[in-house]
Design a protein around this motif. Structure first.
Motif, PDB file in Angstrom:
ATOM      1  N   ALA A  28       0.829  -1.216   0.000  1.00  7.29           N
ATOM      2  CA  ALA A  28       0.000   0.000   0.000  1.00  7.29           C
ATOM      3  C   ALA A  28       0.860   1.261   0.000  1.00  7.29           C
ATOM      4  CB  ALA A  28      -0.944   0.008   1.198  1.00  7.29           C
ATOM      5  N   VAL A  29       2.004   1.208   0.655  1.00  5.41           N
ATOM      6  CA  VAL A  29       2.922   2.354   0.669  1.00  5.41           C
ATOM      7  C   VAL A  29       3.523   2.545  -0.722  1.00  5.41           C
ATOM      8  CG1 VAL A  29       5.109   3.211   1.610  1.00  5.41           C
ATOM      9  CG2 VAL A  29       3.392   2.198   3.139  1.00  5.41           C
ATOM     10  N   GLN A  30       3.937   1.439  -1.338  1.00  7.92           N
ATOM     11  CA  GLN A  30       4.502   1.535  -2.684  1.00  7.92           C
ATOM     12  C   GLN A  30       3.457   2.030  -3.691  1.00  7.92           C
ATOM     13  OE1 GLN A  30       7.388  -1.350  -3.977  1.00  7.92           O
ATOM     14  NE2 GLN A  30       7.338  -2.319  -1.966  1.00  7.92           N
ATOM     15  N   THR A  31       2.235   1.563  -3.559  1.00  5.79           N
ATOM     16  CA  THR A  31       1.161   2.005  -4.454  1.00  5.79           C
ATOM     17  C   THR A  31       0.918   3.504  -4.286  1.00  5.79           C
ATOM     18  OG1 THR A  31       0.114  -0.157  -4.473  1.00  5.79           O
ATOM     19  CG2 THR A  31      -1.296   1.728  -5.007  1.00  5.79           C
ATOM     20  N   ARG A  32       0.897   3.981  -3.044  1.00  6.51           N
ATOM     21  CA  ARG A  32       0.655   5.411  -2.797  1.00  6.51           C
ATOM     22  C   ARG A  32       1.781   6.256  -3.392  1.00  6.51           C
ATOM     23  NH1 ARG A  32      -3.095   8.772  -2.869  1.00  6.51           N
ATOM     24  NH2 ARG A  32      -1.578   9.838  -4.134  1.00  6.51           N
ATOM     25  N   ILE A  33       3.001   5.773  -3.304  1.00  7.06           N
ATOM     26  CA  ILE A  33       4.137   6.499  -3.902  1.00  7.06           C
ATOM     27  C   ILE A  33       3.913   6.628  -5.411  1.00  7.06           C
ATOM     28  CG2 ILE A  33       6.610   6.348  -4.439  1.00  7.06           C
ATOM     29  CD1 ILE A  33       6.948   5.061  -1.617  1.00  7.06           C
ATOM     30  N   ARG A  34       3.541   5.533  -6.055  1.00  9.59           N
ATOM     31  CA  ARG A  34       3.276   5.583  -7.508  1.00  9.59           C
ATOM     32  C   ARG A  34       2.099   6.504  -7.833  1.00  9.59           C
ATOM     33  NH1 ARG A  34       4.137   0.088  -6.734  1.00  9.59           N
ATOM     34  NH2 ARG A  34       6.168  -0.587  -7.462  1.00  9.59           N
ATOM     35  N   GLN A  35       1.041   6.449  -7.017  1.00  2.00           N
ATOM     36  CA  GLN A  35      -0.125   7.316  -7.234  1.00  2.00           C
ATOM     37  C   GLN A  35       0.238   8.788  -7.080  1.00  2.00           C
ATOM     38  OE1 GLN A  35      -2.787   5.635  -4.321  1.00  2.00           O
ATOM     39  NE2 GLN A  35      -3.762   4.281  -5.824  1.00  2.00           N
ATOM     40  N   SER A  36       1.312   9.068  -6.372  1.00  8.07           N
ATOM     41  CA  SER A  36       1.787  10.443  -6.201  1.00  8.07           C
ATOM     42  C   SER A  36       2.773  10.843  -7.290  1.00  8.07           C
ATOM     43  CB  SER A  36       2.414  10.613  -4.815  1.00  8.07           C
ATOM     44  OG  SER A  36       1.416  10.483  -3.826  1.00  8.07           O
ATOM     45  N   ASN A  37       2.775  10.084  -8.386  1.00  5.19           N
ATOM     46  CA  ASN A  37       3.564  10.403  -9.585  1.00  5.19           C
ATOM     47  C   ASN A  37       5.070  10.327  -9.372  1.00  5.19           C
ATOM     48  OD1 ASN A  37       1.332  10.983 -11.424  1.00  5.19           O
ATOM     49  ND2 ASN A  37       0.911  12.656  -9.988  1.00  5.19           N
ATOM     50  N   ILE A  38       5.491   9.460  -8.462  1.00  2.00           N
ATOM     51  CA  ILE A  38       6.916   9.243  -8.220  1.00  2.00           C
ATOM     52  C   ILE A  38       7.331   7.939  -8.885  1.00  2.00           C
ATOM     53  CG2 ILE A  38       8.615   8.721  -6.431  1.00  2.00           C
ATOM     54  CD1 ILE A  38       7.111  10.685  -4.641  1.00  2.00           C
ATOM     55  N   ARG A  39       8.433   7.997  -9.603  1.00  2.26           N
ATOM     56  CA  ARG A  39       8.996   6.833 -10.290  1.00  2.26           C
ATOM     57  C   ARG A  39      10.486   6.756  -9.955  1.00  2.26           C
ATOM     58  NH1 ARG A  39       4.369   7.080 -10.600  1.00  2.26           N
ATOM     59  NH2 ARG A  39       2.968   6.853 -12.350  1.00  2.26           N
ATOM     60  N   ASN A  40      11.049   5.578 -10.149  1.00  2.00           N
ATOM     61  CA  ASN A  40      12.493   5.362  -9.992  1.00  2.00           C
ATOM     62  C   ASN A  40      12.986   5.859  -8.624  1.00  2.00           C
ATOM     63  OD1 ASN A  40      14.967   4.390 -10.850  1.00  2.00           O
ATOM     64  ND2 ASN A  40      15.513   6.276 -11.899  1.00  2.00           N
ATOM     65  N   TYR A  41      12.269   5.482  -7.577  1.00  2.00           N
ATOM     66  CA  TYR A  41      12.565   5.939  -6.213  1.00  2.00           C
ATOM     67  C   TYR A  41      13.527   4.972  -5.543  1.00  2.00           C
ATOM     68  CZ  TYR A  41      11.555   7.469  -1.397  1.00  2.00           C
ATOM     69  OH  TYR A  41      11.632   7.927  -0.104  1.00  2.00           O
ATOM     70  N   SER A  42      14.604   5.503  -4.991  1.00  2.00           N
ATOM     71  CA  SER A  42      15.599   4.700  -4.282  1.00  2.00           C
ATOM     72  C   SER A  42      16.083   5.452  -3.054  1.00  2.00           C
ATOM     73  CB  SER A  42      16.822   4.423  -5.171  1.00  2.00           C
ATOM     74  OG  SER A  42      16.474   3.675  -6.300  1.00  2.00           O
ATOM     75  N   ILE A  43      16.446   4.693  -2.023  1.00  2.00           N
ATOM     76  CA  ILE A  43      17.071   5.258  -0.832  1.00  2.00           C
ATOM     77  C   ILE A  43      18.421   4.574  -0.656  1.00  2.00           C
ATOM     78  CG2 ILE A  43      16.935   5.601   1.668  1.00  2.00           C
ATOM     79  CD1 ILE A  43      13.885   5.460   1.414  1.00  2.00           C
ATOM     80  N   PHE A  44      19.452   5.372  -0.409  1.00  2.00           N
ATOM     81  CA  PHE A  44      20.811   4.873  -0.203  1.00  2.00           C
ATOM     82  C   PHE A  44      21.265   5.235   1.204  1.00  2.00           C
ATOM     83  CE2 PHE A  44      20.228   5.774  -4.657  1.00  2.00           C
ATOM     84  CZ  PHE A  44      20.827   4.724  -5.315  1.00  2.00           C
ATOM     85  N   LEU A  45      22.091   4.389   1.793  1.00  3.68           N
ATOM     86  CA  LEU A  45      22.664   4.641   3.118  1.00  3.68           C
ATOM     87  C   LEU A  45      24.165   4.827   2.991  1.00  3.68           C
ATOM     88  CD1 LEU A  45      22.700   4.684   6.243  1.00  3.68           C
ATOM     89  CD2 LEU A  45      22.759   2.164   6.167  1.00  3.68           C
ATOM     90  N   ARG A  46      24.669   5.872   3.627  1.00  3.81           N
ATOM     91  CA  ARG A  46      26.106   6.138   3.686  1.00  3.81           C
ATOM     92  C   ARG A  46      26.561   5.967   5.137  1.00  3.81           C
ATOM     93  NH1 ARG A  46      31.216   6.438   1.536  1.00  3.81           N
ATOM     94  NH2 ARG A  46      32.425   7.771   2.906  1.00  3.81           N
ATOM     95  N   GLU A  47      27.378   4.931   5.356  1.00  2.00           N
ATOM     96  CA  GLU A  47      27.975   4.724   6.673  1.00  2.00           C
ATOM     97  C   GLU A  47      29.458   5.047   6.590  1.00  2.00           C
ATOM     98  OE1 GLU A  47      26.147   1.304   9.100  1.00  2.00           O
ATOM     99  OE2 GLU A  47      26.111   0.587   7.022  1.00  2.00           O
ATOM    100  N   PRO A  48      30.111   5.510   7.581  1.00  2.00           N
ATOM    101  CA  PRO A  48      29.689   5.600   8.967  1.00  2.00           C
ATOM    102  C   PRO A  48      28.969   6.906   9.316  1.00  2.00           C
ATOM    103  CG  PRO A  48      31.981   6.221   8.844  1.00  2.00           C
ATOM    104  CD  PRO A  48      31.539   5.849   7.436  1.00  2.00           C
ATOM    105  N   GLU A  49      28.765   7.778   8.338  1.00  3.52           N
ATOM    106  CA  GLU A  49      28.097   9.040   8.625  1.00  3.52           C
ATOM    107  C   GLU A  49      26.611   8.856   8.929  1.00  3.52           C
ATOM    108  OE1 GLU A  49      29.939   8.399   5.945  1.00  3.52           O
ATOM    109  OE2 GLU A  49      31.569   9.857   5.895  1.00  3.52           O
TER     110      GLU A  49
END
Length: 118
Positions: A28-49
């Protein structure tokens, strides 16, 4: 289409929990993101910061309205209730921002020909 990005801190003691949550994001979260016209969404983590960097492409015509619709969705609110405690808002974030929006300063020119491929 607009390319957009944002950044936020991640609490060191919450890294495993954040990874676990994002290994199985609710449909449901992924569907809502798409319904909000967002595509190619990614989150990256930078450690140790412990910085989270999010990138997406926005394909809509009213970003504020699409984000308001996402924020109003009950499943989004439930999801954010789990993820927000993992995050550390940056001091430089604007009032009302959880994640700090970023400015795009470069994009690879697709018309430049690579001399090695000639």
């Amino acid at each position: 289409m607009r390319k957009m990005a944002m950044v936020i801190g991640l609490r060191p003691e919450k890294i495993d929990e954040y990874r676990r949550l994002h290994a199985n994001v609710w449909p449901a979260v992924q569907t809502r993101i798409r319904q909000s016209n967002i595509r190619n969404y990614s989150i990256f983590l930078r450690e140790p910061e412990n910085l989270l960097f999010a990138y997406w492409e926005y394909h809509g015509g009213d970003f504020a309205a699409d984000m308001a619709a996402m924020a109003a969705a009950p499943e989004t609110q439930r999801w954010w209730a789990l993820t927000a405690p993992c995050q550390m808002r940056l001091a430089s974030a604007q009032d009302g921002e959880q994640w700090a929006m970023m400015e795009q300063v470069f994009e690879l020119d697709p018309d430049i020909i690579d001399p090695e491929t000639r």
